[in-house]
Design an enzyme around this catalytic site. Structure first.
Site, PDB file in Angstrom:
ATOM      1  N   SER A  26      -4.119 -39.875 -16.120  1.00 22.65           N
ATOM      2  CA  SER A  26      -4.683 -39.826 -17.544  1.00 22.65           C
ATOM      3  C   SER A  26      -5.828 -38.822 -17.658  1.00 22.65           C
ATOM      4  O   SER A  26      -6.705 -38.979 -18.344  1.00 22.65           O
ATOM      5  CB  SER A  26      -5.276 -41.175 -17.752  1.00 22.65           C
TER       6      SER A  26
ATOM      7  N   CYS B 182       6.326 -45.880 -11.810  1.00 20.39           N
ATOM      8  CA  CYS B 182       6.823 -44.587 -12.366  1.00 20.39           C
ATOM      9  C   CYS B 182       6.907 -43.457 -11.564  1.00 20.39           C
ATOM     10  O   CYS B 182       6.225 -43.303 -10.756  1.00 20.39           O
ATOM     11  CB  CYS B 182       6.344 -44.619 -13.793  1.00 20.39           C
TER      12      CYS B 182
ATOM     13  N   SER C 197      -5.802 -47.332 -12.810  1.00 23.41           N
ATOM     14  CA  SER C 197      -5.082 -47.987 -11.693  1.00 23.41           C
ATOM     15  C   SER C 197      -4.561 -46.954 -10.717  1.00 23.41           C
ATOM     16  O   SER C 197      -4.789 -46.695  -9.525  1.00 23.41           O
ATOM     17  CB  SER C 197      -4.050 -49.117 -12.213  1.00 23.41           C
TER      18      SER C 197
ATOM     19  N   GLU D 162      -1.689 -53.699 -18.752  1.00 21.60           N
ATOM     20  CA  GLU D 162      -0.173 -53.405 -18.861  1.00 21.60           C
ATOM     21  C   GLU D 162       0.405 -54.946 -18.215  1.00 21.60           C
ATOM     22  O   GLU D 162       1.453 -55.154 -18.741  1.00 21.60           O
ATOM     23  CB  GLU D 162       0.139 -52.514 -17.834  1.00 21.60           C
TER      24      GLU D 162
ATOM     25  N   HIS E   6      -5.160 -56.611 -15.740  1.00 22.68           N
ATOM     26  CA  HIS E   6      -4.816 -55.244 -16.234  1.00 22.68           C
ATOM     27  C   HIS E   6      -4.225 -55.384 -17.714  1.00 22.68           C
ATOM     28  O   HIS E   6      -3.423 -56.186 -17.676  1.00 22.68           O
ATOM     29  CB  HIS E   6      -4.069 -54.485 -15.319  1.00 22.68           C
TER      30      HIS E   6
ATOM     31  N   HIS F 134      -6.585 -44.708 -19.695  1.00 25.59           N
ATOM     32  CA  HIS F 134      -7.865 -45.030 -19.009  1.00 25.59           C
ATOM     33  C   HIS F 134      -8.576 -43.760 -18.545  1.00 25.59           C
ATOM     34  O   HIS F 134      -8.546 -43.594 -17.344  1.00 25.59           O
ATOM     35  CB  HIS F 134      -7.436 -46.015 -17.942  1.00 25.59           C
TER      36      HIS F 134
HETATM   37  S1  SF4 Z   1       4.373 -42.102 -17.033  1.00 25.94           S
HETATM   38 FE1  SF4 Z   1       2.000 -42.267 -17.488  1.00 25.94          FE
HETATM   39  S2  SF4 Z   1       1.652 -43.673 -18.872  1.00 25.94           S
HETATM   40 FE2  SF4 Z   1       3.888 -44.082 -18.161  1.00 25.94          FE
HETATM   41  S3  SF4 Z   1       3.822 -45.642 -16.624  1.00 25.94           S
HETATM   42 FE3  SF4 Z   1       3.625 -43.803 -15.620  1.00 25.94          FE
HETATM   43  S4  SF4 Z   1       1.271 -43.549 -15.420  1.00 25.94           S
HETATM   44 FE4  SF4 Z   1       1.979 -45.003 -17.248  1.00 25.94          FE
END
Ligand code: SF4
Length: 330
Positions: free
Chosen positions: A271, A198, A227, A130, A128, A45
């Protein structure tokens, strides 16, 4: 009175391992198969990344039925539901799956809990990509919970067998509040086996929290549909920034933002290529904010190997990333 003008530059910021892998996957696919290479949805994104890949020969589509039969199609970092994988296969498309491995991990959790007949409360933003992909793994078992307030009203069939999972790019604090409120209603609520939000999302939020408490103004570089970038603006405001704005490019900065501002915090979403941050810093230097101090709260060296379809070329050379090599992008 305005004090000494300075910039606090958050670190980590910008590209995460999943974004880097997805962008390089499109570049490698273009190199290997030639243009055009189709990509379902924005690969990541960020408008700048998408525009650059379009210029290199990528064609972004909304659904696989827009891709000519037999062509190569890359699935974006946000992941796809099994229905999309089947539709691509039915069309005879050559799919390259650039889903971030940390999103795939959440898909696997959803499948596993659904198989054990759990009801899954998936905390995330409806609509979204995902969330659509994860929910599509077990639609009969998954209910999306949009917000802490939604946690007060969501219904389940059997409160003794409920688990929560989440989108990877949420605000950690808001998600914990949603979970707290779910648990008041469903005391047997199970936690995911490991964090779904993450490492990159968490690290960027920790860094901006530290910057925000000393910042009069925070500038977040990132796109409106990103996001984790939008969350960085919210977190900055919650943690003490007097004002916070999200921009795609340096030329969106407005002079009026700087009235009485001594300290500017700067960060970028997962991103965002670093070049866009450097352009912001150059603009800030022009406005007198030349003193840049990096505020580092974590080191990141995670690197994912490329999608399996791109790991070796016709000559049998392996992907240098699989051998522990460095990413090809900044
Ligand atoms: S590491 Fe990057 S691409 Fe993977 S879930 Fe986290 S933000 Fe999304």
């Amino acid at each position: 009175m305005q004090g000494h003008k300075r910039v606090l530059l958050a670190a980590p910021r910008g590209y995460c391992a999943g974004v880097d892998r997805a962008v390089v996957a499109v570049e490698k696919a273009l190199e290997r198969y030639g243009a055009p290479v189709y990509v379902r949805k924005q690969i990541v994104h960020n408008i700048h990344v998408v525009t650059e890949l379009e210029a290199a020969g990528a064609i972004f589509v909304d659904e696989v039925d827009e891709v000519p039969a037999g062509a190569h199609v890359v699935f974006s970092a946000h992941g796809v539901s099994p229905a999309v994988v089947s539709a691509a296969s039915d069309r005879g498309l050559q799919a390259i799956d650039a889903t971030c491995p940390l999103v795939t991990k959440v898909h696997r959790e959803a499948v596993r809990f659904a198989k054990s007949d759990y009801e899954i409360l998936l905390i995330g933003h409806e609509g979204h990509e995902e969330v659509e992909g994860t929910a599509g793994e077990a639609p009969e078992h998954i209910t999306i919970v949009n917000s802490p307030d939604h946690a007060d009203e969501v219904e389940v069939k059997d409160p003794s067998k409920v688990v929560w999972l989440s989108q990877t790019t949420l605000s950690v604090d808001e998600t914990m509040e949603t979970v707290r409120r779910l648990r008041v209603r469903f005391p047997h609520l199970q936690d995911p086996p490991s964090d779904d939000i993450c490492y990159a999302t968490q690290n960027r939020q920790v860094a901006i929290k530290k910057v925000a408490k000393d910042a009069d103004l925070v500038i977040v570089v990132g796109s409106a549909n990103s996001s984790n970038s939008v969350r960085l603006v919210e977190v900055a405001l919650e943690y003490g920034a007097k004002a916070a704005y999200r921009i795609d490019y340096a030329d969106e900065i407005e002079q009026s933002w700087f009235d009485g501002v001594a300290t500017v915090g700067v960060t970028s979403g997962a991103s965002v290529p670093e070049v866009l941050v450097q352009e912001v810093l150059a603009d800030l230097a022009g406005a007198g904010y030349r003193d840049v101090e990096e505020v580092k709260t974590a080191e990141e060296d995670l690197l994912f190997s490329l999608p399996k379809e791109l790991r070796s070329d016709a000559a049998g050379n392996r992907d240098d990333r699989a051998l522990g090599g460095r990413t090809t992008r900044p």
